[in-house]
Design an enzyme around this catalytic site. Sequence first.
Site, short mmCIF file in Angstrom:
data_model
loop_
_atom_site.label_atom_id
_atom_site.label_comp_id
_atom_site.label_asym_id
_atom_site.label_seq_id
_atom_site.Cartn_x
_atom_site.Cartn_y
_atom_site.Cartn_z
N ASP A 1 -9.03 -12.56 37.01
CA ASP A 1 -8.51 -13.59 38.14
C ASP A 1 -7.77 -14.47 37.60
OD1 ASP A 1 -10.39 -14.44 36.02
OD2 ASP A 1 -11.56 -15.92 37.57
N ARG B 1 -11.43 -24.57 27.33
CA ARG B 1 -12.12 -25.84 27.45
C ARG B 1 -11.82 -27.05 26.57
NH1 ARG B 1 -17.85 -24.04 29.74
NH2 ARG B 1 -17.30 -21.85 30.72
N GLU C 1 -12.54 -18.91 26.13
CA GLU C 1 -13.49 -20.08 26.64
C GLU C 1 -13.04 -21.44 25.65
OE1 GLU C 1 -14.95 -20.47 29.03
OE2 GLU C 1 -15.57 -18.59 29.90
N GLU D 1 -14.06 -23.44 42.06
CA GLU D 1 -12.91 -22.76 42.79
C GLU D 1 -12.25 -23.29 44.07
OE1 GLU D 1 -13.94 -20.80 39.08
OE2 GLU D 1 -15.16 -20.99 41.23
#
Length: 673
Positions: free
Chosen positions: A437, A308, A304, A573
């Site tokens: 994913d 980010r 993360e 998404e």
Amino acid sequence: MYSAAAAASPPRRDFISVTLGPEEAVGFGGYNNSKAWRRRSCWRKWKQLSRLQRSVILFLFAFLAVCGVISYTSMGEPWKSLTNKSLDDQRTDPEIPGLKLANPAVLPPPQKADANLGDYPELSPQKPPKPPHHVRRGPSNLQIKPPWKDVRLKTRHDTSRIVEEPVQADKEEKTEKSVISWRGAVIEPDQSTEPPSSKIKEPEKPSSVEGEDQKEPVPINDRQMAVIEAFRHAWKGYKDFAWGHDELKPLSKSYSEWFGLGLTLIDALDTMWILGLKEEFEEARKWVANNLVFDKNVDVNLFESTIRILGGLLSTYHLSGDTLFLEKAKDIGSRLMPAFKTPSKVPYSDVNIGRGTAHPPRWTSDSTVAEVTSIQLEFRELSRLTGDEKFQKAVDDVMKHVHTLSGKNDGLVPMFINTNSGQFSHLGVYTLGARADSYYEYLLKQWIQGGKKENELLEDYMRAIEGVKKHLLQRSQPKQLTFVGELAHGHFSAKMDHLVCFLPGTLALGAHNGLTADHMKLAEALIETCYQMYAQVETGLSPEIVHFNLHAQKGHKDVEIKPADRHNLLRPETVESLFYMYRFTGDKKYQDWGWEILQNFNKYTRVPTGGYTSINNVQNPSNPEPRDKMESFFLGETLKYMFLLFSDDVDLINLDKYVFNTEAHPLPIWAPA
């Protein structure tokens, strides 16, 4: 010479009788080196041989001739493919005539060793879709400035378009090309003038975009203005109630902390730049300069914080040219490196950026596959900019290791990997949703980022998509929607996370970059499904997870929602994939679908005092049960993709120049050296 008696004898015997006189023993008297003498001498020697010997010699000559013909036949076609520069232009896909490959990359790559080339079946190339005729090329509302110039922010109406920096052609062209072909695709890696070395020698700078043919900016349309208004409303809530903190709690007018590093602010930096919000960007920059400090005793999640914070800083540096953001990126990137100090080099999930220590979660020694394979774009770019190869080497080693692992199912990977053994764990479960994913997304995007030369990445991506087709694709009832389910120990589940809606955009991006045309067809089918995940719900907003009906039932829609899955987190998404689909096809329906989603966000998630909130129940329009949290990715991804979706300017973050990380932060594509 043969004796006369032997010649007259009926049963012929094979032997040679040679008598040498004094002159012959010395040097075959009479030899004068004339052509006539040599011809007589050779014929004389030939006649002296027995029939068996002459037969053997003739057989050998015939055998060599046949071998020569076979060698010429087998080597002819490869030689032609290496020497004929126009071969690829002559190849055509039976469905798409006049096929060409995608545009080349645009920024210098790091110098690293070539990956091993894979062997693939030969297939026809596919031409990337051209921009639609109604999409205007020209200046965007985005300006990128190089770091060696002062940053002078202009207003949104004065910002200039990105002008592609000319890439000089190599003076010495190579005749040999590594051609990758796989199930309908023929891709030629972009060639550099010399093989990349394993070291990165010099830091790189973002390319200047002050081109010679500046054009008038493409006007911002009403839908883009609506996105800007939504962003400003969200930003007002963050500034008023959560300034400098990670996330806004808009209902309670407070904030929540995850890492204590201003996640929302950093995630939104490049969005503000792209939207042309001068004042907001300047204010946020001052906070970064004066208040963003990484030397603190806090555990952060490697994945993360990479996508980010590191991704956001690198992207903002490239867009603005302000070296403040590069220096901050170097700092956080270096502090994350202890995560890779594991027995297997598969990184731990958590890092204490103040103490320089790393560890797995308290409950397991596993990391998720998505987390360890979706940090590569950012660390590779950090190496290219700083000239320090340690960042890229660490993440490249992870990809090479995962490439060799057993436990895959036709390219599909399990969700977990053990940091001690380096092996997959919890085998037999395959999904394109949470925990796996972005592994598939980054396979393609690393290949694009690196100039289409790292063939192991492409090989793994193509195999994975074939695995998806073979094991995870099904159609729902009654509308026959194509969806991606999950496989658990051989049992298929008709469950699809909203996270999976990244896939249509990724497939379209691959097709644009020269992969097989059926990827675009699959993308078109899947984006319809992702839209229906919104359209078939009472609020017009998608839940986190849906289950599809495989059998027609009276009164039932394709989409079924379980009570535990009906929340909406303002995820990006579907909007992300709508952006890719519109950019590559020009079909206005994708803009219309995005507009519907934005209106429903405004209707059901907007908080009057500022900000937007995730909701607990997308099936209850009268009370969607707000959760009092605005995720940082709503500003970093969702609204950014909305703004880009509604733009008709293909040069507003040109997808032949930039590749988005999984947090929607655009990073440059590397060009041949």
